[in-house]
Design a protein around this motif. Structure first.
Motif, short mmCIF file in Angstrom:
data_model
loop_
_atom_site.label_atom_id
_atom_site.label_comp_id
_atom_site.label_asym_id
_atom_site.label_seq_id
_atom_site.Cartn_x
_atom_site.Cartn_y
_atom_site.Cartn_z
N HIS A 48 0.85 -1.19 0.00
CA HIS A 48 0.00 0.00 0.00
C HIS A 48 0.88 1.25 0.00
CE1 HIS A 48 -3.19 -2.64 2.04
NE2 HIS A 48 -3.62 -2.37 0.82
N THR A 49 0.42 2.27 -0.69
CA THR A 49 1.13 3.55 -0.68
C THR A 49 0.99 4.21 0.68
OG1 THR A 49 -0.80 4.78 -1.42
CG2 THR A 49 0.65 3.89 -3.15
N LYS A 50 1.80 5.21 0.95
CA LYS A 50 1.68 5.98 2.19
C LYS A 50 0.31 6.63 2.28
CE LYS A 50 6.56 6.93 2.89
NZ LYS A 50 7.62 7.93 2.98
N ALA A 51 -0.19 7.10 1.15
CA ALA A 51 -1.52 7.74 1.14
C ALA A 51 -2.60 6.74 1.54
CB ALA A 51 -1.82 8.33 -0.24
N PHE A 52 -2.53 5.52 1.03
CA PHE A 52 -3.51 4.50 1.42
C PHE A 52 -3.36 4.14 2.89
CE2 PHE A 52 -4.21 3.09 -3.15
CZ PHE A 52 -5.51 3.55 -3.18
N MET A 53 -2.14 3.99 3.35
CA MET A 53 -1.92 3.64 4.76
C MET A 53 -2.51 4.73 5.66
SD MET A 53 -0.51 0.64 4.93
CE MET A 53 0.34 0.49 6.50
N SER A 54 -2.35 5.98 5.28
CA SER A 54 -2.91 7.09 6.04
C SER A 54 -4.44 7.06 6.03
CB SER A 54 -2.40 8.42 5.48
OG SER A 54 -2.98 9.49 6.16
N LEU A 55 -5.01 6.81 4.84
CA LEU A 55 -6.47 6.69 4.73
C LEU A 55 -6.98 5.55 5.60
CD1 LEU A 55 -9.27 7.26 3.43
CD2 LEU A 55 -8.59 5.64 1.63
N PHE A 56 -6.34 4.40 5.50
CA PHE A 56 -6.80 3.24 6.27
C PHE A 56 -6.73 3.50 7.77
CE2 PHE A 56 -5.09 0.58 2.50
CZ PHE A 56 -6.20 0.89 1.75
N GLN A 57 -5.71 4.20 8.21
CA GLN A 57 -5.60 4.55 9.62
C GLN A 57 -6.75 5.45 10.04
OE1 GLN A 57 -3.30 3.18 11.81
NE2 GLN A 57 -4.72 4.09 13.25
N THR A 58 -7.15 6.35 9.15
CA THR A 58 -8.24 7.29 9.44
C THR A 58 -9.59 6.59 9.51
OG1 THR A 58 -7.03 9.08 8.37
CG2 THR A 58 -9.41 9.37 8.59
N ILE A 59 -9.84 5.63 8.62
CA ILE A 59 -11.17 5.01 8.56
C ILE A 59 -11.24 3.68 9.30
CG2 ILE A 59 -11.73 6.16 6.40
CD1 ILE A 59 -11.29 3.43 4.97
N LEU A 60 -10.13 3.21 9.84
CA LEU A 60 -10.12 1.95 10.58
C LEU A 60 -11.18 2.00 11.68
CD1 LEU A 60 -8.70 -0.79 11.08
CD2 LEU A 60 -7.24 0.42 12.72
N ASN A 61 -11.98 0.95 11.74
CA ASN A 61 -13.03 0.84 12.75
C ASN A 61 -12.95 -0.58 13.33
OD1 ASN A 61 -15.20 1.39 14.35
ND2 ASN A 61 -16.67 1.60 12.71
N PRO A 62 -11.95 -0.83 14.18
CA PRO A 62 -11.72 -2.20 14.65
C PRO A 62 -12.84 -2.67 15.56
CG PRO A 62 -10.32 -0.67 15.83
CD PRO A 62 -11.05 0.13 14.78
#
Length: 162
Positions: A128-142
């Motif tokens: 994953h790109t840094k941009a995707f990793m940042s997005l995923f961290q933002t929307i993560l709903n564990p």
């Protein structure tokens, strides 16, 4: 603008997706879940996985599905589907999706889907790109549960309390 951690949509169950008993065919559940997620990726996050595949040669491929059928879904029933990213790493995503009746009073099905970021041109896993990793961290709903069967039991119990 704050990004949603859980996205939702509705769908009407169609004739061609049902068995002779007018129940949603077991295999068709996955199609409804995947269609929901693809539509919501575009709507909520601006991610068009097909456009990415065409332009960049990269997208995500399914690597696993765990599904539980809780209550039957019937022909022409309107269902409410919601989904959320529950885990991710440098190449993989885990998404939980839930299907309810229209009023969200009865859980119909739950699925955990695993996806791997994939380079279609090289035919190999992609980071994953840094941009995707940042997005995923933002929307993560564990979720608290790490075992699928325990999660199913938890949701079944909570839906009977409604």
């Amino acid at each position: 603008m704050e990004l949603l951690k859980t996205v939702s949509s509705t769908a009407t169950i169609r004739f061609q997706d049902c068995d002779p008993f007018n129940h949603l065919n077991n295999a068709s559940y996955i199609n409804y879940f995947m269609n929901h997620r693809e539509d919501q990726l575009i709507k909520a996050y601006g991610i068009d996985i097909y456009d990415m595949a065409r332009k960049l040669g990269k997208s995500w491929v399914s690597n696993s599905n765990q599904i539980a059928y809780i209550k039957p879904v019937f022909l022409m029933e309107e269902v409410h589907i919601e989904s959320q990213l529950i885990a991710f790493d440098t190449s993989n995503l885990k998404v939980e999706m839930r299907m309810y009746n229209k009023e969200k009073t009865h859980l119909k099905a739950i699925i955990w889907c695993g996806f791997t970021h994939f380079n279609l041109l090289k035919q190999q896993k992609e980071l994953h790109t840094k941009a995707f990793m940042s997005l995923f961290q933002t929307i993560l709903n564990p979720i608290e549960e790490s075992q699928f069967d325990n999660r199913v039991d938890q949701l079944r119990f909570s839906s009977t309390k409604r």
